[in-house]
Design a protein around this motif. Structure first.
Motif, mmCIF file in Angstrom:
data_model
loop_
_atom_site.group_PDB
_atom_site.id
_atom_site.type_symbol
_atom_site.label_atom_id
_atom_site.label_comp_id
_atom_site.label_asym_id
_atom_site.label_seq_id
_atom_site.Cartn_x
_atom_site.Cartn_y
_atom_site.Cartn_z
ATOM 1 N N SER A 18 0.803 -1.210 -0.011
ATOM 2 C CA SER A 18 0.048 -0.196 -0.036
ATOM 3 C C SER A 18 0.811 1.260 0.069
ATOM 4 N N VAL A 19 1.818 1.371 0.986
ATOM 5 C CA VAL A 19 2.712 2.492 1.166
ATOM 6 C C VAL A 19 3.334 2.719 -0.614
ATOM 7 N N GLY A 20 3.827 1.701 -1.117
ATOM 8 C CA GLY A 20 4.664 1.753 -2.295
ATOM 9 C C GLY A 20 3.633 2.375 -3.473
ATOM 10 N N THR A 21 2.232 1.926 -3.572
ATOM 11 C CA THR A 21 1.345 2.387 -4.463
ATOM 12 C C THR A 21 0.671 3.745 -3.971
ATOM 13 N N VAL A 22 0.823 4.118 -2.873
ATOM 14 C CA VAL A 22 0.658 5.766 -2.406
ATOM 15 C C VAL A 22 1.456 6.515 -3.222
ATOM 16 N N PHE A 23 2.526 6.207 -3.176
ATOM 17 C CA PHE A 23 4.001 6.968 -3.631
ATOM 18 C C PHE A 23 3.677 7.012 -5.042
ATOM 19 N N GLU A 24 3.222 5.802 -5.669
ATOM 20 C CA GLU A 24 3.289 5.802 -7.294
ATOM 21 C C GLU A 24 2.006 6.693 -7.597
ATOM 22 N N LYS A 147 -11.523 -12.713 4.106
ATOM 23 C CA LYS A 147 -11.159 -11.352 4.375
ATOM 24 C C LYS A 147 -10.444 -10.788 3.136
ATOM 25 N N ARG A 148 -10.655 -11.420 1.902
ATOM 26 C CA ARG A 148 -10.126 -10.701 0.656
ATOM 27 C C ARG A 148 -10.239 -9.509 0.296
ATOM 28 N N GLY A 149 -11.678 -9.038 0.622
ATOM 29 C CA GLY A 149 -12.216 -7.857 0.257
ATOM 30 C C GLY A 149 -11.550 -6.641 1.265
ATOM 31 N N LEU A 150 -11.732 -7.107 2.433
ATOM 32 C CA LEU A 150 -10.797 -6.124 3.651
ATOM 33 C C LEU A 150 -9.388 -5.830 3.220
ATOM 34 N N TYR A 151 -8.768 -7.065 2.974
ATOM 35 C CA TYR A 151 -7.388 -6.787 2.888
ATOM 36 C C TYR A 151 -7.036 -6.011 1.455
ATOM 37 N N THR A 152 -7.396 -6.140 0.467
ATOM 38 C CA THR A 152 -7.259 -5.484 -0.965
ATOM 39 C C THR A 152 -7.896 -4.179 -0.910
ATOM 40 N N SER A 153 -8.714 -3.815 0.048
ATOM 41 C CA SER A 153 -9.504 -2.356 0.084
ATOM 42 C C SER A 153 -8.340 -1.353 0.622
ATOM 43 N N TRP A 154 -7.430 -2.029 1.334
ATOM 44 C CA TRP A 154 -6.468 -1.108 1.633
ATOM 45 C C TRP A 154 -5.629 -0.632 0.368
ATOM 46 N N ILE A 155 -5.567 -1.307 -0.650
ATOM 47 C CA ILE A 155 -4.733 -0.908 -1.865
ATOM 48 C C ILE A 155 -5.415 0.085 -2.483
ATOM 49 N N GLY A 162 -2.710 8.763 -2.445
ATOM 50 C CA GLY A 162 -1.745 9.629 -3.121
ATOM 51 C C GLY A 162 -2.182 10.766 -3.796
ATOM 52 N N LEU A 163 -3.254 11.090 -4.387
ATOM 53 C CA LEU A 163 -3.863 12.377 -4.602
ATOM 54 C C LEU A 163 -3.878 13.438 -3.634
ATOM 55 N N PHE A 164 -4.258 12.727 -2.290
ATOM 56 C CA PHE A 164 -4.354 13.722 -1.203
ATOM 57 C C PHE A 164 -3.008 14.044 -0.757
ATOM 58 N N LEU A 165 -1.981 12.982 -0.780
ATOM 59 C CA LEU A 165 -0.586 13.831 -0.585
ATOM 60 C C LEU A 165 -0.011 14.489 -1.196
ATOM 61 N N SER A 166 -0.479 14.424 -2.905
ATOM 62 C CA SER A 166 -0.038 15.538 -3.689
ATOM 63 C C SER A 166 -0.591 16.889 -3.378
ATOM 64 N N LEU A 196 12.712 11.440 -2.878
ATOM 65 C CA LEU A 196 12.826 10.951 -1.603
ATOM 66 C C LEU A 196 11.846 9.864 -1.280
ATOM 67 N N LEU A 197 10.789 9.931 -1.948
ATOM 68 C CA LEU A 197 9.541 9.219 -1.907
ATOM 69 C C LEU A 197 9.863 7.720 -2.513
ATOM 70 N N LEU A 198 10.666 7.849 -3.489
ATOM 71 C CA LEU A 198 11.001 6.911 -4.481
ATOM 72 C C LEU A 198 11.991 5.734 -3.500
ATOM 73 N N VAL A 199 12.901 6.511 -2.882
ATOM 74 C CA VAL A 199 14.032 5.660 -1.995
ATOM 75 C C VAL A 199 13.249 5.012 -0.781
ATOM 76 N N ALA A 200 12.347 5.792 -0.324
ATOM 77 C CA ALA A 200 11.521 5.194 0.788
ATOM 78 C C ALA A 200 10.810 3.932 0.573
ATOM 79 N N SER A 201 9.892 4.022 -0.640
ATOM 80 C CA SER A 201 9.112 3.133 -1.234
ATOM 81 C C SER A 201 9.812 1.757 -1.491
ATOM 82 N N LEU A 202 11.006 2.135 -2.222
ATOM 83 C CA LEU A 202 11.829 1.042 -2.785
ATOM 84 C C LEU A 202 12.403 0.058 -1.565
#
Length: 546
Positions: A18-24, A147-155, A162-166, A196-202
């Motif tokens: 999730s964190v990596g995808t937020v940065f993308e 719990k598949r719906g619950l887990y993937t909902s975080w993605i 990501g939009l909010f962060l931008s 900076l976000l790239l380094v952290a997410s990698l």
């Protein structure tokens, strides 16, 4: 499902993906949030309306290639793993976004500037085309039964976060350095921050292990050797791809982009709100809505994916017009009042009116109809069209007041520019007398009401988007899952959704009605409801190991 051996267990799986995808998504959506500044710096060689449409087209270019990224990286994900593939996509995304912050503008290198910008957008789109399918598949294949719906909902929260962060980074930079500095060069800072976000997410993603489902297939030698052929060359699977597109992702996409991106464009471009205020209102609505992605993901584990997604599409199709009209009344009450009491009509010979989009960007629209419509579009004024006898001069009717148009077809270029400026200024004075504001008065914006309406749009987004990853994962077999689910998702979100701002704005510019562009998402959402109800099978709880 095989036992998860990732450090930190399932929590680390969700957090890492999730964190990596937020940065993308942050990288990808910076462009949309800064479309106005992109226009000024990279498309300054064309007229204002054309430049803005070009900027939106460059924004859409990143979406146009997402299905191709889905094919390329989806195939790699089914051949050599989920984790390895989304590490590559992240690296491509981060480097191309950082490069946008360094690109010289049109005034420095001319037409090479927008060309280089579009190349970076294409690389971003290709990378994102491979990212989502990998992250969603990776998390789903770790999720315990029920719990598949619950887990993937975080993605599913990551696109909005990501939009909010931008928006937050943009607001911070604008506030700290001021509008003039931001307009001149500081708009580049949010792009440069992506390094900076790239380094952290990698670093986070390198700590993850491979998906247990994929690892099991590797151990048993059952991975696909030709995922593209299996996914799209066999009718049994191709049919599922088409149903996923028409009955799920197309409607989901237009609801998503209307509720988040088009709402922001509408506030800034149509209602003339201050950019920082519009970003703030949207950001508040986004953060209020984020928990509901998880709520609807969890609920889909109980009642099914399809009912929630299709209900969100149906509600959106039925209520978009009243919601956006209410936003106008609350965000720019002076404009709403003037539109109601002193409606504007352009009375012109239809043959005198052109579609004001010039691909070269150098054509002058000099007829009386074109001058009138161009001035009204720039002022953000809604108008209706009325045919006049052939050969007559266009008239702009503001309530009971009639303003004769200006015919510049026989004027020299310099004379036309001067005459158009004077006529537009006079028209602006008449509009002001009729109550039309040049900009929305921030003091008159009913901020809680606007946030509430934006939140309602966001609520629909969470309904259609929260369960979508689980729904797509469950539709396709494990050996070709990455490839199969990525294509309908990215055609839906890359093409139907990604082209929404451009298409809707062009529809508004052509008709003069600021609400006319809403027909685009309404029709597509309605079609998805029909296809989904009659042809898409509910797959909640299906075995995804096979």
């Amino acid at each position: 499902m095989s036992q998860d051996k990732t450090r930190g267990g399932n929590g680390m799986v969700i957090a890492g993906a999730s964190v990596g995808t937020v940065f993308e998504w942050y990288d990808f959506y910076l462009y949309g949030s800064l479309a106005g500044f992109i226009t000024q710096h990279f498309f300054s060689g064309v007229n204002e309306t054309t430049g803005y449409i070009f900027a939106l087209l460059a924004f859409a270019a990143g979406f146009a290639v997402r299905p191709f990224g889905a094919l390329v990286f989806g195939r790699l994900g089914d051949l050599w793993g989920r984790k390895n593939t989304f590490l590559v996509t992240m690296l491509l995304m981060g480097l191309s976004t950082f490069a946008v912050g360094l690109l010289p503008g049109y005034d420095q290198i001319g037409v090479a500037a927008p060309v280089a910008l579009i190349v970076m957008r294409l690389i971003q789109g290709l990378a994102l085309g491979g990212e989502y399918g990998g992250a969603a598949t990776y998390v789903a294949e770790h999720a315990p039964p029920g719990k598949r719906g619950l887990y993937t909902s975080w993605i599913q929260t990551t696109a909005t976060l990501g939009l909010f962060l931008s928006l937050v980074v943009i607001l911070v930079v604008r506030t700290m350095l001021g509008e003039e500095v931001f307009k001149a060069w500081a708009w580049r800072i949010p792009f440069l921050v992506s390094a900076l976000l790239l380094v952290a997410s990698l670093w986070i993603r390198l700590r993850l292990n491979e998906s247990p489902v994929f690892q099991k297939m590797v151990d048993e030698g059952t991975t696909s050797k030709k995922p593209l052929t299996e996914a799209f060359g066999q009718w049994s699977n191709l049919k599922l791809v088409l149903l996923a597109l028409g009955g799920l992702t197309a409607g989901q996409a237009v609801v998503w982009y209307t509720g988040q991106f088009y709402a922001l464009f509408f506030l800034e471009k149509m209602l003339k709100l201050d950019g920082a205020l519009a970003n703030t209102l949207v950001a508040i609505a986004l953060i209020l809505g984020v928990p509901f992605f998880v709520v609807f993901g969890w609920l889909s584990d109980k009642v099914g994916r399809k009912p929630i997604i299709l209900l969100g599409c149906l509600l959106a199709a039925l209520t978009y017009f009243p919601i956006f009209k209410a936003i106008t009344a609350q965000a720019n009450p002076a404009l709403a009042a003037a539109t109601a009491t002193n409606p504007v009509t352009v009375i012109a010979d239809p043959a005198d009116c052109a579609f004001q989009f010039d691909p070269v960007g150098k054509k002058a629209f000099t007829s009386s109809c074109d001058v009138a419509k161009g001035a009204l579009a720039t002022a953000g004024v809604t108008y209706t069209n009325q045919a006049a006898p052939a050969g007559t001069l266009a008239v702009v009717k503001i309530g009971a007041v009639e303003v004769s148009g200006m015919d510049g077809t026989k004027l020299a270029k310099a004379d036309f520019a001067a005459a158009k400026t004077a006529w537009t200024k006079a028209l602006g004075a008449d509009l002001a007398k009729a109550g039309y504001p040049a900009k929305a008065d921030s003091a008159l914006v009913h901020k809680p009401a606007v946030v509430g309406l934006l939140f309602l749009l966001m609520f629909y987004v969470t309904m259609v988007y929260g369960p979508i990853a689980a729904a797509l994962v469950e539709m396709f077999p494990a050996r070709i899952r990455y490839t199969s689910m990525s294509l309908p998702y990215h055609i839906g979100n890359g093409w139907f959704g990604g082209f929404l701002p451009t298409t809707a704005f062009a529809m508004v510019a052509a008709t003069g009605n600021i609400y006319y562009g809403l027909w685009y998402p309404i029709v597509i959402a309605a079609v998805t409801v029909v296809v989904g109800v009659f042809f898409v099978k509910e797959m909640r709880g299906a075995n995804i190991d096979a």
